[in-house]
Enzyme design. Structure first.
Site, PDB file in Angstrom:
ATOM      1  N   HIS A 141     -88.540   1.554  -3.375  1.00 56.93           N
ATOM      2  CA  HIS A 141     -89.583   0.547  -3.203  1.00 56.93           C
ATOM      3  C   HIS A 141     -90.779   1.202  -2.513  1.00 56.93           C
ATOM      4  O   HIS A 141     -90.650   1.808  -1.456  1.00 56.93           O
ATOM      5  CB  HIS A 141     -89.067  -0.609  -2.353  1.00 56.93           C
ATOM      6  CG  HIS A 141     -90.121  -1.623  -2.025  1.00 56.93           C
ATOM      7  ND1 HIS A 141     -90.704  -2.422  -2.976  1.00 56.93           N
ATOM      8  CD2 HIS A 141     -90.715  -1.939  -0.844  1.00 56.93           C
ATOM      9  CE1 HIS A 141     -91.600  -3.203  -2.408  1.00 56.93           C
ATOM     10  NE2 HIS A 141     -91.631  -2.930  -1.113  1.00 56.93           N
ATOM     11  N   GLY A 168     -93.014   1.376   3.226  1.00 52.79           N
ATOM     12  CA  GLY A 168     -93.196   0.369   4.263  1.00 52.79           C
ATOM     13  C   GLY A 168     -92.533  -0.926   3.866  1.00 52.79           C
ATOM     14  O   GLY A 168     -92.142  -1.122   2.710  1.00 52.79           O
ATOM     15  N   GLY A 182     -94.779  -6.560   1.972  1.00 56.68           N
ATOM     16  CA  GLY A 182     -95.871  -7.349   2.517  1.00 56.68           C
ATOM     17  C   GLY A 182     -96.704  -6.653   3.564  1.00 56.68           C
ATOM     18  O   GLY A 182     -97.652  -7.238   4.101  1.00 56.68           O
ATOM     19  N   VAL A 183     -96.405  -5.392   3.864  1.00 55.63           N
ATOM     20  CA  VAL A 183     -97.150  -4.699   4.911  1.00 55.63           C
ATOM     21  C   VAL A 183     -98.557  -4.308   4.467  1.00 55.63           C
ATOM     22  O   VAL A 183     -99.451  -4.102   5.285  1.00 55.63           O
ATOM     23  CB  VAL A 183     -96.364  -3.449   5.393  1.00 55.63           C
ATOM     24  CG1 VAL A 183     -96.488  -2.303   4.381  1.00 55.63           C
ATOM     25  CG2 VAL A 183     -96.827  -3.005   6.774  1.00 55.63           C
ATOM     26  N   GLY A 184     -98.777  -4.189   3.148  1.00 55.28           N
ATOM     27  CA  GLY A 184    -100.115  -3.875   2.656  1.00 55.28           C
ATOM     28  C   GLY A 184    -100.212  -2.611   1.827  1.00 55.28           C
ATOM     29  O   GLY A 184    -101.302  -2.036   1.679  1.00 55.28           O
ATOM     30  N   LYS A 185     -99.102  -2.181   1.247  1.00 54.78           N
ATOM     31  CA  LYS A 185     -99.115  -0.946   0.447  1.00 54.78           C
ATOM     32  C   LYS A 185     -99.986  -1.095  -0.796  1.00 54.78           C
ATOM     33  O   LYS A 185    -100.798  -0.231  -1.108  1.00 54.78           O
ATOM     34  CB  LYS A 185     -97.675  -0.570   0.040  1.00 54.78           C
ATOM     35  CG  LYS A 185     -96.746  -0.328   1.205  1.00 54.78           C
ATOM     36  CD  LYS A 185     -95.361   0.097   0.742  1.00 54.78           C
ATOM     37  CE  LYS A 185     -94.638  -1.004  -0.014  1.00 54.78           C
ATOM     38  NZ  LYS A 185     -94.369  -2.202   0.819  1.00 54.78           N
ATOM     39  N   SER A 186     -99.809  -2.199  -1.518  1.00 53.71           N
ATOM     40  CA  SER A 186    -100.564  -2.404  -2.757  1.00 53.71           C
ATOM     41  C   SER A 186    -102.053  -2.600  -2.473  1.00 53.71           C
ATOM     42  O   SER A 186    -102.909  -2.114  -3.219  1.00 53.71           O
ATOM     43  CB  SER A 186    -100.002  -3.605  -3.526  1.00 53.71           C
ATOM     44  OG  SER A 186     -98.656  -3.386  -3.893  1.00 53.71           O
ATOM     45  N   ASP A 241     -94.768  -0.955  -6.519  1.00 46.47           N
ATOM     46  CA  ASP A 241     -93.530  -1.684  -6.277  1.00 46.47           C
ATOM     47  C   ASP A 241     -92.289  -0.833  -6.523  1.00 46.47           C
ATOM     48  O   ASP A 241     -91.524  -0.567  -5.612  1.00 46.47           O
ATOM     49  CB  ASP A 241     -93.475  -2.964  -7.111  1.00 46.47           C
ATOM     50  CG  ASP A 241     -92.326  -3.865  -6.676  1.00 46.47           C
ATOM     51  OD1 ASP A 241     -91.997  -3.864  -5.477  1.00 46.47           O
ATOM     52  OD2 ASP A 241     -91.752  -4.550  -7.540  1.00 46.47           O
TER      53      ASP A 241
END
Length: 306
Positions: free
Chosen positions: A140, A155, A158-162, A179
Site C-alpha cells: 500500500h 504511510g 488518509g495521511v496524504g500520499k495521493s 494505492d
C-alpha cells in the site's frame, strides 16, 4: 508463482508460428535465453534445457554446412531435451529439417517477422522475461518519479500520499502507481516499482474522486515503471519529534532482500511536503555522486577548531 507462456512471448514480440501452434500454452519456467553452440558439437554438461533456444545466423549457417545425416543427429541431440521452444531470427532460410524435428517432438518453432540482429533480440527478450518472471509483492502506497528518481511514498491510509503525488505532478514529476504499488525484484540490487494494471494512470484524491492523470495532465504526468531508489514515510505531525541533526543516521527498509534507503517526513499544514521530497531526491542523487553536504559543511568548520 509467476506464470509466463510461449503464447505471451509470441504476442509480445509478434512472432510467426511455423509449427507447434497447439503447444503455445506451455510454460516458460526460467528467465534467460540460450543460443545452442557447444550443444551442436556434442557438449551438454551445462545445457539449460528449460530456457528458450534462439538460433541466429551463426547457428543456422553452421547447420546448413552439415551433411543431411550429421545435421539430423545434431538437431536430434538437442530436441530430445524438449526445450520450451525455438526462435529463429528472420532472414534465415531453409528450415525444413528443423521444422520436421519440432513437429515430431511437439516443440513450437517461432520466427521473428522482421529481420533483427540476434543479439538485440535476445537482449529484448531477456529483459521482458526477467520482468515477467521476477518475484513480486504488492504494498500500500504511492510510487512517483521525481527528477528521474523512483520514490516509494508510504504511510497510513488518509495521511496524504495521493495528495502529495498530485502536487508533485503539478511540478512536472510523474505518477507510477497509486494505492497499490507492485514491487518486482529484478536482481539482488534492483527493485522495480509499477502498477497492477487495474489502477494504471489513476490517482484517487479524497473529496475529489478518481483522476486519470494522463487525460488530465498529458502523457508526461505518467510513467509505467521506475527503479525504486528511496522510500519516504509520510507521518502525522508530532510536536518536538523532529530531529535537527545536520545528518541523520541512514535507515533502510527491506523488500525481498533488497535494502532501500528510508526516511520520514512529518506532515503539517503549510509545510511544503512536495518541496521536501524534491530536496530528498536531489540529496540522494548527490550522495550517489559521492557528495555529502554535512561533510562539506564540517570541513569548512574544521580550520576554526584546529
Amino acid at each position: 508463482m509467476k506464470r509466463l507462456t510461449i503464447d505471451q512471448v509470441v504476442r509480445r514480440f509478434s512472432l510467426s508460428v511455423l509449427v507447434g501452434e497447439h503447444h503455445l500454452q506451455s510454460e516458460i519456467k526460467q528467465p534467460g535465453v540460450h543460443r545452442p553452440g557447444l550443444e551442436f558439437v556434442g557438449h551438454f554438461d551445462f545445457f539449460p534445457t528449460e530456457r528458450i533456444q534462439v538460433l541466429g545466423k551463426k547457428e543456422i549457417t553452421y547447420l546448413h554446412k552439415l551433411s543431411h545425416k550429421e545435421r539430423k543427429m545434431r538437431i536430434g541431440n538437442i530436441v530430445q531435451y524438449h526445450p520450451p521452444c525455438f526462435i529463429v531470427t528472420a532472414g534465415e532460410d531453409g528450415l525444413t529439417y528443423l521444422t520436421q524435428h519440432c513437429i515430431e517432438e511437439n516443440i513450437p518453432l517461432l520466427v521473428t517477422k522482421e529481420p533483427v540482429a540476434t543479439t538485440d533480440f535476445i537482449a529484448q527478450l531477456d529483459a521482458y522475461m526477467v520482468k515477467e518472471l521476477a518475484p513480486e509483492i504488492a504494498v500500500h502506497g504511492v510510487c512517483v518519479n521525481v527528477f528521474g528518481i523512483g520514490i516509494l511514498l508510504r504511510g497510513d491510509s488518509g495521511v496524504g500520499k495521493s495528495e502529495t503525488a498530485h502536487t508533485l505532478i503539478g511540478r512536472g514529476h510523474r505518477l507510477v502507481a497509486d494505492d497499490i504499488v507492485v514491487l518486482k525484484k529484478l536482481s539482488a540490487q534492483t527493485l522495480l516499482g509499477t502498477h497492477d494494471e487495474k489502477t494504471k494512470e489513476f490517482l484517487a484524491l479524497r473529496s475529489i474522486g478518481l483522476l486519470n492523470v494522463v487525460r488530465s495532465y498529458g502523457q508526461k504526468a505518467f510513467q509505467n515503471e521506475t527503479r525504486i531508489a528511496l522510500e519516504i514515510n509520510l507521518t502525522k505531525w508530532e510536536k518536538d519529534a523532529l530531529y535537527n541533526d545536520l545528518e541523520q543516521e541512514p535507515a533502510y527498509t527491506d523488500y525481498m532482500g533488497i535494502k532501500i534507503p528510508s526516511m520520514e517526513i512529518q506532515l503539517q499544514p503549510g509545510r511544503d511536503i512536495a518541496g521536501l521530497i524534491e530536496a530528498a531526491a536531489n540529496n540522494w542523487y548527490l550522495r550517489q555522486q559521492g557528495y555529502s553536504a554535512a561533510e562539506d559543511f564540517y570541513s569548512r568548520l574544521a580550520p576554526e577548531f584546529s
